[in-house]
Write a protein that holds these residues in place. Sequence first.
Motif, PDB file in Angstrom:
ATOM      1  N   ALA A  38       0.825  -1.213   0.000  1.00  0.00           N
ATOM      2  CA  ALA A  38       0.000   0.000   0.000  1.00  0.00           C
ATOM      3  C   ALA A  38       0.860   1.265   0.000  1.00  0.00           C
ATOM      4  N   LEU A  39       1.966   1.239   0.727  1.00  0.00           N
ATOM      5  CA  LEU A  39       2.809   2.435   0.863  1.00  0.00           C
ATOM      6  C   LEU A  39       3.846   2.574  -0.253  1.00  0.00           C
ATOM      7  N   ARG A  40       3.940   1.577  -1.111  1.00  0.00           N
ATOM      8  CA  ARG A  40       4.916   1.625  -2.209  1.00  0.00           C
ATOM      9  C   ARG A  40       4.811   2.908  -3.042  1.00  0.00           C
ATOM     10  N   PRO A  41       3.612   3.411  -3.342  1.00  0.00           N
ATOM     11  CA  PRO A  41       3.529   4.634  -4.162  1.00  0.00           C
ATOM     12  C   PRO A  41       4.234   5.859  -3.547  1.00  0.00           C
ATOM     13  N   VAL A  42       4.374   5.892  -2.240  1.00  0.00           N
ATOM     14  CA  VAL A  42       5.086   7.022  -1.625  1.00  0.00           C
ATOM     15  C   VAL A  42       6.538   6.670  -1.305  1.00  0.00           C
ATOM     16  N   GLY A  43       6.952   5.451  -1.653  1.00  0.00           N
ATOM     17  CA  GLY A  43       8.350   5.082  -1.571  1.00  0.00           C
ATOM     18  C   GLY A  43       8.878   4.695  -0.202  1.00  0.00           C
ATOM     19  N   ILE A  44       7.994   4.210   0.665  1.00  0.00           N
ATOM     20  CA  ILE A  44       8.446   3.744   1.978  1.00  0.00           C
ATOM     21  C   ILE A  44       7.817   2.389   2.288  1.00  0.00           C
ATOM     22  N   SER A  45       8.437   1.700   3.230  1.00  0.00           N
ATOM     23  CA  SER A  45       7.906   0.423   3.712  1.00  0.00           C
ATOM     24  C   SER A  45       7.046   0.672   4.947  1.00  0.00           C
ATOM     25  N   SER A  46       6.369  -0.368   5.385  1.00  0.00           N
ATOM     26  CA  SER A  46       5.557  -0.248   6.602  1.00  0.00           C
ATOM     27  C   SER A  46       6.439   0.060   7.807  1.00  0.00           C
ATOM     28  N   GLY A  47       7.621  -0.538   7.862  1.00  0.00           N
ATOM     29  CA  GLY A  47       8.543  -0.256   8.959  1.00  0.00           C
ATOM     30  C   GLY A  47       9.017   1.183   8.942  1.00  0.00           C
ATOM     31  N   GLN A  48       9.288   1.710   7.753  1.00  0.00           N
ATOM     32  CA  GLN A  48       9.705   3.105   7.646  1.00  0.00           C
ATOM     33  C   GLN A  48       8.562   4.040   8.025  1.00  0.00           C
ATOM     34  N   PHE A  49       7.334   3.668   7.657  1.00  0.00           N
ATOM     35  CA  PHE A  49       6.180   4.467   8.063  1.00  0.00           C
ATOM     36  C   PHE A  49       6.100   4.539   9.582  1.00  0.00           C
ATOM     37  N   SER A  50       6.226   3.393  10.248  1.00  0.00           N
ATOM     38  CA  SER A  50       6.165   3.378  11.713  1.00  0.00           C
ATOM     39  C   SER A  50       7.283   4.217  12.317  1.00  0.00           C
ATOM     40  N   LEU A  51       8.459   4.126  11.750  1.00  0.00           N
ATOM     41  CA  LEU A  51       9.591   4.895  12.252  1.00  0.00           C
ATOM     42  C   LEU A  51       9.355   6.387  12.050  1.00  0.00           C
ATOM     43  N   LEU A  52       8.938   6.791  10.860  1.00  0.00           N
ATOM     44  CA  LEU A  52       8.649   8.209  10.623  1.00  0.00           C
ATOM     45  C   LEU A  52       7.539   8.702  11.542  1.00  0.00           C
ATOM     46  N   MET A  53       6.499   7.899  11.697  1.00  0.00           N
ATOM     47  CA  MET A  53       5.389   8.293  12.564  1.00  0.00           C
ATOM     48  C   MET A  53       5.857   8.449  14.007  1.00  0.00           C
ATOM     49  N   SER A  54       6.795   7.613  14.443  1.00  0.00           N
ATOM     50  CA  SER A  54       7.287   7.705  15.823  1.00  0.00           C
ATOM     51  C   SER A  54       8.065   8.992  16.065  1.00  0.00           C
ATOM     52  N   LEU A  55       8.497   9.647  15.004  1.00  0.00           N
ATOM     53  CA  LEU A  55       9.231  10.908  15.130  1.00  0.00           C
ATOM     54  C   LEU A  55       8.316  12.127  15.067  1.00  0.00           C
ATOM     55  N   ASN A  56       7.063  11.917  14.744  1.00  0.00           N
ATOM     56  CA  ASN A  56       6.107  13.011  14.595  1.00  0.00           C
ATOM     57  C   ASN A  56       5.601  13.440  15.975  1.00  0.00           C
ATOM     58  N   ARG A  57       6.423  14.237  16.645  1.00  0.00           N
ATOM     59  CA  ARG A  57       6.141  14.673  18.017  1.00  0.00           C
ATOM     60  C   ARG A  57       6.424  16.161  18.139  1.00  0.00           C
ATOM     61  N   PRO A  58       5.856  16.791  19.160  1.00  0.00           N
ATOM     62  CA  PRO A  58       6.135  18.234  19.358  1.00  0.00           C
ATOM     63  C   PRO A  58       7.621  18.528  19.619  1.00  0.00           C
ATOM     64  N   LYS A  59       8.298  17.609  20.323  1.00  0.00           N
ATOM     65  CA  LYS A  59       9.720  17.765  20.603  1.00  0.00           C
ATOM     66  C   LYS A  59      10.466  16.568  20.040  1.00  0.00           C
ATOM     67  N   PRO A  60      11.646  16.779  19.461  1.00  0.00           N
ATOM     68  CA  PRO A  60      12.392  15.654  18.901  1.00  0.00           C
ATOM     69  C   PRO A  60      12.721  14.609  19.964  1.00  0.00           C
ATOM     70  N   PRO A  61      12.415  13.336  19.668  1.00  0.00           N
ATOM     71  CA  PRO A  61      12.713  12.273  20.628  1.00  0.00           C
ATOM     72  C   PRO A  61      14.178  11.844  20.545  1.00  0.00           C
ATOM     73  N   THR A  62      14.623  11.184  21.582  1.00  0.00           N
ATOM     74  CA  THR A  62      15.958  10.595  21.596  1.00  0.00           C
ATOM     75  C   THR A  62      15.908   9.240  20.892  1.00  0.00           C
ATOM     76  N   ILE A  63      17.065   8.756  20.525  1.00  0.00           N
ATOM     77  CA  ILE A  63      17.150   7.417  19.937  1.00  0.00           C
ATOM     78  C   ILE A  63      16.606   6.385  20.919  1.00  0.00           C
ATOM     79  N   GLY A  64      16.923   6.549  22.196  1.00  0.00           N
ATOM     80  CA  GLY A  64      16.442   5.613  23.213  1.00  0.00           C
ATOM     81  C   GLY A  64      14.925   5.570  23.303  1.00  0.00           C
ATOM     82  N   ALA A  65      14.286   6.745  23.246  1.00  0.00           N
ATOM     83  CA  ALA A  65      12.823   6.791  23.331  1.00  0.00           C
ATOM     84  C   ALA A  65      12.180   6.110  22.129  1.00  0.00           C
ATOM     85  N   VAL A  66      12.750   6.331  20.955  1.00  0.00           N
ATOM     86  CA  VAL A  66      12.184   5.722  19.745  1.00  0.00           C
ATOM     87  C   VAL A  66      12.431   4.219  19.740  1.00  0.00           C
ATOM     88  N   SER A  67      13.625   3.813  20.140  1.00  0.00           N
ATOM     89  CA  SER A  67      13.899   2.368  20.155  1.00  0.00           C
ATOM     90  C   SER A  67      12.979   1.663  21.138  1.00  0.00           C
TER      91      SER A  67
END
Length: 148
Positions: A38-67
């Motif tokens: 489904a996400l192929r038309p925008v050039g990302i995988s489902s895992g990349q979508f989840s990762l990008l979405m996890s960064l969509n926050r008011p303040k930038p998260p740390t690597i530890g928080a995202v992991s």
Amino acid sequence: MSKPREVPFETTLHVRDSCLCLHVQRAARALARRFDEALRPVGISSGQFSLLMSLNRPKPPTIGAVSSLLAMDRTTLTANLKPLERRGLVAVSVDPDDRRGRLLTLTPAGLALLARAVPIWTQSHAAVERRLPGADPEALRTALRALS
């Protein structure tokens, strides 16, 4: 040398039919394939979508928080960030409060791509929920969160 003990085929069938780990892994792979397509038309995988979405926050998260959120070790997260960083979708910067730490930020290009991906995810997710046979999607989410 002793003869290895045999495991009865009935045990194999029992594990095949009842193993929660096996069934969750199979479902995860099938869902990932569905969302990857489904996400192929925008050039990302489902895992990349989840990762990008996890960064969509008011303040930038740390690597530890995202992991922690993604249940991913830091090394794997860093490896998954690299292609997104090379594409200009994610920026990694030094944490001003702890110079040893890194903060993760969606770039304007990353935000734009995520904005294009969300409607695709929404439509695909609704289709997946409709396929659940008589199940309550919220109960399923609750059960899966209890396991994670």
